[in-house]
Design an enzyme around this catalytic site. Structure first.
Site, PDB file in Angstrom:
ATOM      1  CB  ALA A  17      13.004  40.200  -4.494  1.00  0.00           C
ATOM      2  CG  PHE A  18      14.935  40.518   0.701  1.00  0.00           C
ATOM      3  CD1 PHE A  18      13.561  40.498   0.583  1.00  0.00           C
ATOM      4  CD2 PHE A  18      15.542  39.577   1.539  1.00  0.00           C
ATOM      5  CE1 PHE A  18      12.791  39.575   1.282  1.00  0.00           C
ATOM      6  CE2 PHE A  18      14.787  38.654   2.242  1.00  0.00           C
ATOM      7  CZ  PHE A  18      13.403  38.654   2.109  1.00  0.00           C
ATOM      8  CE  LYS A  19      11.838  35.502   0.010  1.00  0.00           C
ATOM      9  NZ  LYS A  19      10.891  36.628  -0.148  1.00  0.00           N
ATOM     10  CG  ASP A  20      18.252  38.478  -6.526  1.00  0.00           C
ATOM     11  OD1 ASP A  20      17.956  37.334  -6.931  1.00  0.00           O
ATOM     12  OD2 ASP A  20      17.838  39.517  -7.082  1.00  0.00           O
TER      13      ASP A  20
END
Ligand code: PLP
Length: 465
Positions: A111-114
């Site tokens: 997910a983009f939160k990485d």
């Protein structure tokens, strides 16, 4: 560059430096840190730069100016932003405008939160463990509605001098999301709280208020400026590549919950990047849409939806948005909001996105549903600040569909192919502890020792797929 609280009521009237803002997470007056001014860069400032780390280092330099971390910025970007990133330009549609998908889900937890979590981790580790000094452990406390905790746990796992405590709402996240929170061990503790996401966030706030207890505490939620800043870099990367290729500024459609990702996009545009209209796609949690429509800010109880990482009834980054655009008219002039209900999300997952070779996760599906709305509306109306209206749209694809297989597979009729990164996480053994939403039950986990009493609620399992 100095940073101040959105509330401007605290004991820091002169502002504080970036390193301090990263450490503190939340300002003492309960507000969120924002840069004192938004730096401007022209697209020409990025000439010759192509990779995400290189563009990020250029973009973020003004935000690091004068800070102890400034000399480390290039290296932080190299280490943290080396996740694969894809801008998929879909074939066709030349007349009505081009569609792109910004695939932000090829990192360790899909997910983009990485991106934000890894950046914050690499920055904080440099603050906490200057060469050769033995210093007190710092605890990173994070509440998650799903994807944040996994990304933060993955990003901080194994880093010296830092511990992570992840709070998540018991029974409200998918089994696979839970696996990703509970599979780490070592310096990472997962606590399932008998409450919803907002309850978890309240608990985090209470813990920060009680910080006087001598616990070195930092946040890693999207309230931490260290997660927001790097999220600007993929909008810069994508818009620059698009602009170089097509000579036009693309609009972005951003699946939104706590508004961190959308705010990063708006900040990037404010800095001068070639970004057209910015459209927020939300689920049935319509707090932001209602504000957009009426000018009344009315936080609501969180509703559970298919796009559960966006289930936020009181998005905290609204405070930052209102620093950027103080009046309701400005908000209306600079962004647009659409809400997509569960039926429409399900329909979109079933339908997929023509020309894109992946299944849609429920969050990305909200953005694609909005894209379809905009394409239909195009030509009839466009009350946005741009003329001519944006015809090129880039959808931010925030997670891999395999993370939400229990939602996606019954709709598509086939199991979702799991990326290698997730397959590795699914094979790790798990451990979690269950607590009530009470500060007294959380505090013992925040020091360096583990509480004896807390082990009562512990569960250790090994899940193999
Ligand atoms: C967190 C998350 C969102 C929402 O992002 P915000 O920055 O909270 O608005 C959207 N999609 C996915 C997959 C997420 O994990």
């Amino acid at each position: 560059m100095l940073y101040h609280s959105t509330r401007q009521q605290g004991p820091e009237p002169q502002g504080i430096c970036l390193s301090q803002a990263l450490r503190k997470g939340l300002a003492p007056d309960g507000g969120l840190y924002v840069p004192q001014a938004m730096p401007r860069l022209s697209p020409e400032a990025f000439e010759g730069l192509r990779s995400l780390p290189a563009i990020a280092a250029r973009l973020l330099a003004p935000f690091f100016e004068g800070d102890a971390l400034a000399p480390e910025l290039g290296q932080i970007c190299q280490e943290a932003l080396d996740c694969p990133i894809v801008l998929n330009i879909l074939a066709g549609e030349l007349h009505a405008g081009q569609t792109g998908v910004l695939e932000l889900f090829w990192g360790p937890t899909a997910a983009f939160k990485d991106f934000g979590a890894r950046f914050l981790a690499r920055a904080l580790v440099r603050l906490e463990a200057p060469e050769g000094t033995a210093c007190r452990e710092r605890t990173i406390l994070v509440a998650t509605s799903g994807d944040t905790g996994g990304a933060v746990a993955a990003a901080f796992h194994g880093l010296a001098g830092l511990r992570v405590v992840v709070l998540y709402p018991l029974g409200r996240i998918s089994p696979m999301q839970e696996q990703q929170l509970t599979c780490w061990g070592d310096n990472v503790t997962a606590l399932a709280v008998r409450t919803g996401f907002d309850g978890c966030q309240d608990l985090v706030k209470a813990a920060f208020a009680a910080r006087a207890q001598g616990v070195a505490l930092s946040s890693a939620n999207s309230i931490n400026i260290g997660r927001l800043l790097p999220q600007m870099s993929y909008y810069a990367w994508a818009s620059l590549h698009w602009h170089r290729h097509f000579g036009r500024a693309p609009g972005f459609i951003v699946p939104s919950g706590n508004l961190g990702n959308a705010l990063a996009c708006l900040w990037a545009r404010e800095m001068g990047l070639p970004i057209g209209d910015v459209v927020l796609a939300t689920n049935a949690n319509t707090t932001v849409l209602d504000y957009w429509n009426t000018g009344q800010w009315q936080p609501r109880a969180t509703l559970a939806t298919l796009a559960n990482a966006m289930d936020v009834g009181n998005p905290s980054n609204m405070e930052r948005l209102r620093v950027l655009y103080p009046t309701h008219d400005q908000v209306r002039g600079h962004l647009e909001v659409h809400a997509i209900d569960d039926d429409a999300i399900a329909r979109q997952i079933r339908e997929g996105l023509a020309g894109w070779p992946h299944d849609l996760c429920p969050h990305t599906a909200t953005a694609v549903a909005v894209l379809n709305k905009l394409r239909v509306c195009h030509g009839r109306r466009h009350g946005m600040n741009q003329s001519p209206p944006t015809r090129d749209w880039i959808v931010a694809a925030t997670a891999h569909a395999a993370k939400f297989d229990e939602t996606v597979a019954p709709l598509t009729g086939h199991p979702t192919r799991m990326p290698q990164s997730l397959r590795m996480l699914m094979e790790r053994p798990t451990s979690r502890h269950i607590i009530d939403p009470e500060l007294a039950q959380l505090l013992p986990w925040l020091g360096s020792g583990r509480p004896d009493s807390a082990t009562q609620g512990s569960e250790n399992t090994t899940l193999r797929t």
